[in-house]
Design a protein around this motif. Sequence first.
Motif, PDB file in Angstrom:
ATOM      1  N   CYS A   3      16.809 -25.026  -9.427  1.00  0.00           N
ATOM      2  CA  CYS A   3      15.658 -25.200  -9.406  1.00  0.00           C
ATOM      3  C   CYS A   3      15.668 -26.980  -9.795  1.00  0.00           C
ATOM      4  N   GLN A   4      16.826 -26.944 -10.208  1.00  0.00           N
ATOM      5  CA  GLN A   4      17.026 -28.500 -10.684  1.00  0.00           C
ATOM      6  C   GLN A   4      16.970 -29.556  -9.483  1.00  0.00           C
ATOM      7  N   ASP A   5      17.567 -29.213  -8.358  1.00  0.00           N
ATOM      8  CA  ASP A   5      17.871 -29.892  -6.990  1.00  0.00           C
ATOM      9  C   ASP A   5      16.357 -30.229  -6.436  1.00  0.00           C
ATOM     10  N   HIS A   6      15.431 -29.286  -6.919  1.00  0.00           N
ATOM     11  CA  HIS A   6      14.143 -29.414  -5.922  1.00  0.00           C
ATOM     12  C   HIS A   6      13.351 -30.581  -5.993  1.00  0.00           C
ATOM     13  N   LYS A  23      16.169 -27.318   5.841  1.00  0.00           N
ATOM     14  CA  LYS A  23      14.696 -27.143   5.663  1.00  0.00           C
ATOM     15  C   LYS A  23      14.806 -25.611   5.577  1.00  0.00           C
ATOM     16  N   ARG A  24      15.691 -24.931   6.343  1.00  0.00           N
ATOM     17  CA  ARG A  24      15.545 -23.326   6.206  1.00  0.00           C
ATOM     18  C   ARG A  24      16.159 -22.847   4.669  1.00  0.00           C
ATOM     19  N   ALA A  25      17.069 -23.455   4.438  1.00  0.00           N
ATOM     20  CA  ALA A  25      17.735 -23.310   2.854  1.00  0.00           C
ATOM     21  C   ALA A  25      16.679 -23.380   1.976  1.00  0.00           C
ATOM     22  N   PHE A  26      15.687 -24.364   1.998  1.00  0.00           N
ATOM     23  CA  PHE A  26      14.845 -24.748   0.960  1.00  0.00           C
ATOM     24  C   PHE A  26      13.448 -23.512   1.349  1.00  0.00           C
ATOM     25  N   LEU A  30      11.837 -21.029  -1.489  1.00  0.00           N
ATOM     26  CA  LEU A  30      10.427 -21.005  -1.634  1.00  0.00           C
ATOM     27  C   LEU A  30      10.028 -19.433  -1.749  1.00  0.00           C
ATOM     28  N   ALA A  31      10.523 -18.851  -0.983  1.00  0.00           N
ATOM     29  CA  ALA A  31      10.117 -17.548  -0.713  1.00  0.00           C
ATOM     30  C   ALA A  31      10.390 -16.555  -1.944  1.00  0.00           C
ATOM     31  N   SER A  32      11.574 -17.006  -2.825  1.00  0.00           N
ATOM     32  CA  SER A  32      12.058 -16.345  -3.871  1.00  0.00           C
ATOM     33  C   SER A  32      11.473 -16.952  -5.039  1.00  0.00           C
ATOM     34  N   CYS A  33      11.132 -18.065  -5.026  1.00  0.00           N
ATOM     35  CA  CYS A  33      10.578 -18.683  -6.366  1.00  0.00           C
ATOM     36  C   CYS A  33       9.200 -19.270  -6.376  1.00  0.00           C
ATOM     37  N   ALA A  34       8.415 -18.617  -7.324  1.00  0.00           N
ATOM     38  CA  ALA A  34       6.982 -18.890  -7.261  1.00  0.00           C
ATOM     39  C   ALA A  34       6.854 -20.038  -7.739  1.00  0.00           C
ATOM     40  N   GLU A  35       7.505 -20.614  -8.710  1.00  0.00           N
ATOM     41  CA  GLU A  35       7.044 -21.935  -9.391  1.00  0.00           C
ATOM     42  C   GLU A  35       7.404 -23.072  -8.571  1.00  0.00           C
TER      43      GLU A  35
END
Lengths: 148, 192
Positions: A3-6, A23-26, A30-35
């Motif tokens: 999440c640091q890179d985000h 884009k796909r990686a991000f 997103l799908a797995s990180c609610a924050e």
Amino acid sequence: MTCQDHKDLMMAYLDDELDQQQKRAFEEHLASCAECARQLDEFRRLKQLTDSVSFIEPEDRIWQQYWDNVYNRVERGLGWILFSMAAILLAIYGGFKLIETIVTDPDVGALLKVALLVLIGGLAILFVSLLRERLYFWGKDRYKDVRR
Amino acid sequence: MESFCEEETLALWGSRSSTKDAFEAIVKRHMKDAYFIALGLVGNHDDALELSQEAFFRAFKNIKQLSSKGKFFPWFYQILRNLCFSHLRKRRVRRADSLEELDGDTIQANVSDVFDPEMVAERNESKDRVWKAIARLDDKHREVIVLRHFQNLSYEEISKILFCNRGTVTSRLYYARKRLKEILDREKGGRQ
Ligand SMILES: [Zn+2]
């Protein structure tokens, strides 16, 4: 990916600056990180809000006169240079005339004449030293508008 | 701002009948970008017009500094932004002098007074709120918001005129937007 890179990826995602793979990686993250998903949502709303603001166009007159106004400054600048050069020459000429009258005047005491000459000598030294300083710094000063 | 990445070398100067004509063409090509960027940075019509015209005048005076391969706009932009930033700095100092014992926030708020709400097209409450919040950002944060949102520049273009890398652009945008969000949230909370 942590999440640091985000913060960077999220901005680039928002502004459509990622290539397909990034884009796909991000999106996977997103799908797995609610924050991150929540933050992205907030930033998206902010972007919409900010994009909605635009400026009013000034009247056409402003654009028609724009170049003239810029060029007037150029002319004015040149005018000032000529004006101050002439003023300095006139002042020097007047000064010499005045000194000549005083020094050749038999009624003025010798002590006063010497004092006057010393005063002029001092002024001349100050002037030259100031001029030298200005010339020295001028080379460094020229770039003061362009700081990189 | 389609044109600023184009080659605008000094070769162009030689092909014109005079430096004056060549510069006139350049000013006319870039005047709107210069004006609107300045407007975003300083917030009102009179200052934006004055500062952008002064920037062109200084560029004209110092045109020899622009190396023969240099592009005009990134070089010019440095002059423009330094003029705008020092104008804002002077105003902040004046405000701080005239009003004693103010914290940084209050001074910033006072400076944002001269950000004219009338400059925003098709005004409404939410646009006014955003414009007011942008006025309260730090200069460098406001700058990236202006370049990205009002001038619609890509990261690549922003990094060129700020002479920094993409990473710096991205992270500055992140902090600018985060701060903008904070100001908007705080203001909303304060009103209720
Ligand atoms: Zn995450």
